[in-house]
Write a protein that holds these residues in place. Structure first.
Motif, PDB file in Angstrom:
ATOM      1  N   MET A 101       5.614  -6.068   0.928  1.00 47.05           N
ATOM      2  CA  MET A 101       5.678  -5.555   2.301  1.00 47.05           C
ATOM      3  C   MET A 101       6.905  -6.094   3.037  1.00 47.05           C
ATOM      4  N   ARG A 102       7.209  -7.371   2.828  1.00 48.95           N
ATOM      5  CA  ARG A 102       8.370  -7.971   3.489  1.00 48.95           C
ATOM      6  C   ARG A 102       9.671  -7.296   3.070  1.00 48.95           C
ATOM      7  N   GLN A 103       9.691  -6.722   1.883  1.00 52.05           N
ATOM      8  CA  GLN A 103      10.897  -6.114   1.342  1.00 52.05           C
ATOM      9  C   GLN A 103      10.953  -4.602   1.576  1.00 52.05           C
ATOM     10  N   SER A 104       9.995  -4.063   2.328  1.00 53.30           N
ATOM     11  CA  SER A 104       9.862  -2.607   2.456  1.00 53.30           C
ATOM     12  C   SER A 104      10.109  -2.139   3.882  1.00 53.30           C
ATOM     13  N   ASN A 105      10.823  -1.021   3.999  1.00 52.25           N
ATOM     14  CA  ASN A 105      11.083  -0.421   5.308  1.00 52.25           C
ATOM     15  C   ASN A 105       9.860   0.301   5.863  1.00 52.25           C
ATOM     16  N   GLU A 106       9.081   0.892   4.978  1.00 49.84           N
ATOM     17  CA  GLU A 106       7.915   1.663   5.404  1.00 49.84           C
ATOM     18  C   GLU A 106       6.761   1.370   4.459  1.00 49.84           C
ATOM     19  N   SER A 122       3.959 -15.386 -10.595  1.00 52.21           N
ATOM     20  CA  SER A 122       5.256 -15.799 -10.059  1.00 52.21           C
ATOM     21  C   SER A 122       6.399 -14.901 -10.504  1.00 52.21           C
ATOM     22  N   GLU A 123       6.342 -14.364 -11.729  1.00 52.48           N
ATOM     23  CA  GLU A 123       7.461 -13.558 -12.230  1.00 52.48           C
ATOM     24  C   GLU A 123       7.685 -12.284 -11.410  1.00 52.48           C
ATOM     25  N   PRO A 124       6.675 -11.443 -11.222  1.00 53.37           N
ATOM     26  CA  PRO A 124       6.914 -10.253 -10.391  1.00 53.37           C
ATOM     27  C   PRO A 124       7.240 -10.592  -8.941  1.00 53.37           C
ATOM     28  N   LEU A 125       6.678 -11.696  -8.422  1.00 50.70           N
ATOM     29  CA  LEU A 125       7.019 -12.125  -7.062  1.00 50.70           C
ATOM     30  C   LEU A 125       8.511 -12.407  -6.946  1.00 50.70           C
ATOM     31  N   ASN A 126       9.052 -13.124  -7.910  1.00 51.17           N
ATOM     32  CA  ASN A 126      10.485 -13.440  -7.894  1.00 51.17           C
ATOM     33  C   ASN A 126      11.335 -12.181  -8.030  1.00 51.17           C
ATOM     34  N   HIS A 127      10.864 -11.219  -8.823  1.00 51.23           N
ATOM     35  CA  HIS A 127      11.620  -9.987  -9.018  1.00 51.23           C
ATOM     36  C   HIS A 127      11.728  -9.191  -7.717  1.00 51.23           C
ATOM     37  N   VAL A 128      10.609  -9.023  -7.009  1.00 47.23           N
ATOM     38  CA  VAL A 128      10.635  -8.179  -5.805  1.00 47.23           C
ATOM     39  C   VAL A 128      11.425  -8.825  -4.675  1.00 47.23           C
ATOM     40  N   PHE A 167       4.015   1.993  -1.413  1.00 48.46           N
ATOM     41  CA  PHE A 167       2.673   2.574  -1.446  1.00 48.46           C
ATOM     42  C   PHE A 167       1.732   1.442  -1.846  1.00 48.46           C
ATOM     43  N   ILE A 168       1.037   0.900  -0.865  1.00 43.00           N
ATOM     44  CA  ILE A 168       0.272  -0.325  -1.058  1.00 43.00           C
ATOM     45  C   ILE A 168      -1.168  -0.017  -1.462  1.00 43.00           C
ATOM     46  N   GLY A 169      -1.665  -0.776  -2.432  1.00 48.01           N
ATOM     47  CA  GLY A 169      -3.045  -0.621  -2.850  1.00 48.01           C
ATOM     48  C   GLY A 169      -4.008  -1.172  -1.816  1.00 48.01           C
ATOM     49  N   VAL A 170      -5.143  -0.502  -1.639  1.00 49.09           N
ATOM     50  CA  VAL A 170      -6.123  -0.876  -0.620  1.00 49.09           C
ATOM     51  C   VAL A 170      -7.450  -1.209  -1.285  1.00 49.09           C
ATOM     52  N   CYS A 171      -7.895  -2.462  -1.121  1.00 44.72           N
ATOM     53  CA  CYS A 171      -9.253  -2.818  -1.534  1.00 44.72           C
ATOM     54  C   CYS A 171     -10.223  -2.554  -0.385  1.00 44.72           C
ATOM     55  N   GLY A 172      -9.802  -2.941   0.818  1.00 45.44           N
ATOM     56  CA  GLY A 172     -10.604  -2.687   2.007  1.00 45.44           C
ATOM     57  C   GLY A 172      -9.699  -2.529   3.217  1.00 45.44           C
ATOM     58  N   LEU A 173     -10.121  -1.704   4.170  1.00 47.77           N
ATOM     59  CA  LEU A 173      -9.360  -1.508   5.406  1.00 47.77           C
ATOM     60  C   LEU A 173     -10.328  -1.455   6.570  1.00 47.77           C
ATOM     61  N   ASP A 174     -10.054  -2.269   7.582  1.00 49.69           N
ATOM     62  CA  ASP A 174     -10.907  -2.355   8.763  1.00 49.69           C
ATOM     63  C   ASP A 174     -10.014  -2.613   9.968  1.00 49.69           C
ATOM     64  N   LEU A 175     -10.359  -2.025  11.098  1.00 49.89           N
ATOM     65  CA  LEU A 175      -9.511  -2.134  12.277  1.00 49.89           C
ATOM     66  C   LEU A 175      -9.270  -3.589  12.674  1.00 49.89           C
ATOM     67  N   GLN A 176     -10.326  -4.419  12.695  1.00 45.93           N
ATOM     68  CA  GLN A 176     -10.161  -5.810  13.099  1.00 45.93           C
ATOM     69  C   GLN A 176      -9.621  -6.680  11.966  1.00 45.93           C
ATOM     70  N   PHE A 186       1.042 -11.040  -3.644  1.00 46.33           N
ATOM     71  CA  PHE A 186       2.052 -10.100  -4.142  1.00 46.33           C
ATOM     72  C   PHE A 186       2.277  -8.961  -3.159  1.00 46.33           C
ATOM     73  N   LYS A 187       1.208  -8.390  -2.644  1.00 37.71           N
ATOM     74  CA  LYS A 187       1.327  -7.288  -1.692  1.00 37.71           C
ATOM     75  C   LYS A 187       2.113  -7.719  -0.453  1.00 37.71           C
ATOM     76  N   LYS A 188       1.827  -8.930   0.046  1.00 37.97           N
ATOM     77  CA  LYS A 188       2.537  -9.431   1.223  1.00 37.97           C
ATOM     78  C   LYS A 188       4.041  -9.508   0.964  1.00 37.97           C
ATOM     79  N   GLU A 189       4.417  -9.973  -0.214  1.00 40.42           N
ATOM     80  CA  GLU A 189       5.833 -10.122  -0.533  1.00 40.42           C
ATOM     81  C   GLU A 189       6.532  -8.770  -0.604  1.00 40.42           C
TER      82      GLU A 189
END
Length: 254
Positions: free
Chosen positions: A200-205, A158-164, A173-182, A195-198
């Motif tokens: 992303m919401r705050q990022s232009n690119e 929760s702490e880093p989530l609130n910070h971002v 620059f998002i970390g990737v565990c897996g990437l698939d087209l579908q 955390f990654k989703k949050e």
């Protein structure tokens, strides 16, 4: 000539071999190749999923996700491949911007290629990346506080989530565990996905670094669709053909 219609074990072995070679199978293609119905292949894939041999996705299957090793182990894996991707990622950074760098061994390597004279605000939830950036003379480095997740090597909760939520980033620059087209971009751990989703919401690119063993792969928790990514930086060994007809800007590192 093998009658695959009567031999489910042999069909499944063929499917498994293709998965091992390419990481993905398309049900309709396999049905034509083996001379059986698509319904038969769907039953085979369901049986293979139950055996832990693959993971079903829309229209086919991908190979079973390879569980991530420890961060220390990952740092020593595919060093040359990661270095090329890391260098290309660093070339995308613009001076005078605020960027977020997610945890990951490729992004740890990227630190070495970020120009020293760039006046940047760099935010990260990775203690290793923050330490590697500590000698920068220009700009500032912000290390998010909270609980260290031993599996990811990152600060999560929760702490880093609130910070971002109070920050705006020019690039993530998002970390990737897996990437698939579908299935899109996926993560192994629930807290990491949230955390990654949050961020992303705050990022232009949003930029994703991908090496060969990350694609096609599907981990447990969905983070984003491929359409939510702006740039994918991949090694030349990575099978990125499925991304060719998307809106993603694809950068291939030499």
């Amino acid at each position: 000539m093998i009658d695959y219609d009567a031999l489910p074990e042999q069909r499944q072995e063929v499917i498994y071999q293709i998965l091992q070679q390419t990481g993905r199978v398309i049900g309709a293609d396999i049905a034509r190749q083996l001379g059986v119905s698509e319904h038969t292949i769907r039953r085979d894939l369901q049986a293979m999923v139950r055996k832990g041999m693959c993971k079903k996705v829309y229209g086919g299957a991908v190979s079973q996700f390879k569980q991530s090793a420890s961060f220390e182990t990952r740092v020593m894996h595919s060093i040359e491949e990661k270095s090329g991707v890391a260098r290309r990622c660093a070339e995308l950074i613009r001076p005078g911007t605020c960027i977020f760098i997610d945890g990951g061994s490729t992004y740890l390597a990227m630190v070495n290629f970020i120009p020293e004279d760039y006046d940047l605000t760099i935010v990260t939830n990775s203690p290793q990346i923050a330490a590697a950036l500590s000698g920068r003379k220009q700009g500032e480095v912000i290390m998010l506080g909270g609980k260290l997740n031993s599996q990811t090597g990152s600060i999560l909760g929760s702490e880093p989530l609130n910070h971002v939520r109070e920050m705006l980033f020019d690039q993530m620059f998002i970390g990737v565990c897996g990437l698939d087209l579908q299935a899109g971009l996926t993560a192994v751990y629930y807290e990491d996905a949230c955390f990654k989703k949050e961020v992303m919401r705050q990022s232009n690119e949003v930029i994703a670094a991908v090496i060969a063993d990350k694609m096609p792969q599907v981990a447990r928790y969905k983070v984003a669709s491929c359409e939510d990514l702006d740039v994918v930086v991949a090694s030349s060994q990575t099978d990125t053909g499925s991304l060719a007809h998307t809106n993603i800007r694809l950068e291939i590192a030499g």
